[in-house]
Each structure stands twice: as C-alpha cells, then as structure tokens.
Scaffold this motif. Structure first.
Motif, mmCIF file in Angstrom:
data_model
loop_
_atom_site.group_PDB
_atom_site.id
_atom_site.type_symbol
_atom_site.label_atom_id
_atom_site.label_comp_id
_atom_site.label_asym_id
_atom_site.label_seq_id
_atom_site.Cartn_x
_atom_site.Cartn_y
_atom_site.Cartn_z
ATOM 1 N N GLN A 46 0.894 -1.152 0.000
ATOM 2 C CA GLN A 46 0.000 0.000 0.000
ATOM 3 C C GLN A 46 0.937 1.207 0.000
ATOM 4 N N TYR A 48 1.804 5.212 0.126
ATOM 5 C CA TYR A 48 1.301 6.452 0.724
ATOM 6 C C TYR A 48 2.177 7.621 0.300
ATOM 7 N N PHE A 62 -3.170 7.794 1.532
ATOM 8 C CA PHE A 62 -3.112 6.634 0.648
ATOM 9 C C PHE A 62 -3.028 7.085 -0.797
ATOM 10 N N GLU A 64 -1.869 4.449 -3.646
ATOM 11 C CA GLU A 64 -2.207 3.351 -4.550
ATOM 12 C C GLU A 64 -1.750 2.013 -3.998
ATOM 13 N N PRO A 65 -2.440 0.950 -4.439
ATOM 14 C CA PRO A 65 -1.956 -0.396 -4.125
ATOM 15 C C PRO A 65 -1.095 -0.900 -5.288
ATOM 16 N N PRO A 83 -9.299 1.634 -8.066
ATOM 17 C CA PRO A 83 -8.531 0.392 -8.083
ATOM 18 C C PRO A 83 -8.880 -0.483 -9.291
ATOM 19 N N ILE A 109 -5.229 -3.022 6.919
ATOM 20 C CA ILE A 109 -6.129 -2.173 6.149
ATOM 21 C C ILE A 109 -7.543 -2.748 6.240
ATOM 22 N N THR A 136 -7.423 -9.229 5.423
ATOM 23 C CA THR A 136 -6.283 -8.328 5.252
ATOM 24 C C THR A 136 -5.271 -8.509 6.378
ATOM 25 N N GLY A 139 -0.503 -3.266 5.863
ATOM 26 C CA GLY A 139 -0.903 -2.234 4.917
ATOM 27 C C GLY A 139 -1.147 -0.859 5.482
ATOM 28 N N GLU A 140 -1.422 -0.758 6.790
ATOM 29 C CA GLU A 140 -1.615 0.565 7.397
ATOM 30 C C GLU A 140 -0.247 1.187 7.651
ATOM 31 N N SER A 153 5.836 3.021 1.658
ATOM 32 C CA SER A 153 4.907 1.915 1.447
ATOM 33 C C SER A 153 4.862 1.000 2.663
ATOM 34 N N TYR A 156 1.377 -5.539 2.544
ATOM 35 C CA TYR A 156 0.070 -6.061 2.940
ATOM 36 C C TYR A 156 -0.211 -7.344 2.177
#
Length: 166
Positions: A46, A48, A62, A64-65, A83, A109, A136, A139-140, A153, A156
């Motif tokens: 993830q 940021y 955030f 993008e993944p 997404p 996430i 999940t 990712g946070e 990043s 995740y």
C-alpha cells in the motif's frame, strides 16, 4: 485469536481457497445474492504520499496499491491504482468502494466491498459485479511525514473474491 487466524489462513492457502475461509462477513462487505467466481490471494504494498492537511501540517495519504494476484501458487494477475484488477487472460475491471469494515488488527487495512464500474477485455473478470477484499494483514502506515511529496509503502496481503449477480 491472531494465531488461530494465521493457522486457518495458512492451511486454506495451501488448498487455494483462502478467500472462502470466512464463514460470516461483516454486513458492510457481504454480497447477498451474488456468487463467487474467482478467489485469489494478493501480496503487495500500500503506497502512501506525504501531503499537507489542515493547519499546514503533513500527513500520510493513501496513494495506490501495488499487488500480485495469486491462485493455486501461480501469479494470475495484478492489482493497482484505480482500483484496478487485471487477469492474465486479458480481462480487467475497475471498482468503487461501497462498503468497509475494520481489519482484525490496527495495522491491517480495512476489508472492502467494491462495485465494478468498468470492464475491459474478455475473460474471467468480464461478468464480475462486486469485489470483496477480506482477510487483510498489514498495509496501514503510521508515523510522521516531514516532506511533502515523499512516498512510503507498507506491505500487505489480502484475499480478493470476485462475484457476479445471480
């Protein structure tokens, strides 16, 4: 609880059915009346970006993944900003979040329900109407950012279930 979840997910990953491991989904991400067409595991990041917020302060936002989609131990596609999800057969979809539920741990996430808003190509994703992101892990991103535009990043994993309306 976390150990039980990890053992359950690990055993289900070995059989390729991890996304169906959840017996009861939170109402916000459930899709009653829809049928699962494809279930995949995703491993990725993830991403940021450090951006200004109120009072001139900076915070991680955030962006993008970036993830690899895996089924039966093989890479079968990718997930990225939008997404978007692309399958190796050439089919692709874009979604919009319609429901969210918290992840199990604070570092996870959220679980999501996404409505498909566009389709490209022909293949397994062609008739998909809903995508669920469940199970999940990570990712946070936490911590301060001190330079606008900086990227960071957080790794995740998640399971994505692709559904169609009956």
């Amino acid at each position: 609880m976390a150990l039980l979840k990890a053992v359950t997910i690990a055993s289900l990953l070995a059989t390729g059915s991890a996304a169906w491991a959840v017996d009861t989904l939170p109402d916000a991400v459930a899709a009653p009346g829809e049928t699962a067409v494809l279930s995949v595991h995703a491993e990725g990041l993830q991403v940021y970006e450090c951006k200004p917020v109120t009072d001139g302060k900076l915070a991680w936002s955030f962006r993008e993944p970036i993830a690899t989609l895996i089924a039966d131990g093989r890479t079968i596609g990718r997930h990225y900003a939008g997404p978007n999800w692309e399958h190796v057969d050439g089919s692709a979809i874009t979604g919009r979040t319609t429901g969210t539920a918290p992840g199990v741990a604070p570092s996870d996430i959220p679980w999501l329900k996404l409505a498909v808003i566009s389709r490209r190509g022909e293949g397994v994703l062609t008739g998909i109407s809903t995508v669920q992101r469940i199970n999940t892990a990570g990712g946070e991103l936490s911590g301060a950012c001190d330079k606008a535009g900086a990227l960071r990043s957080a790794p995740y994993s998640a399971d994505y279930v692709f559904l169609r309306k009956d």
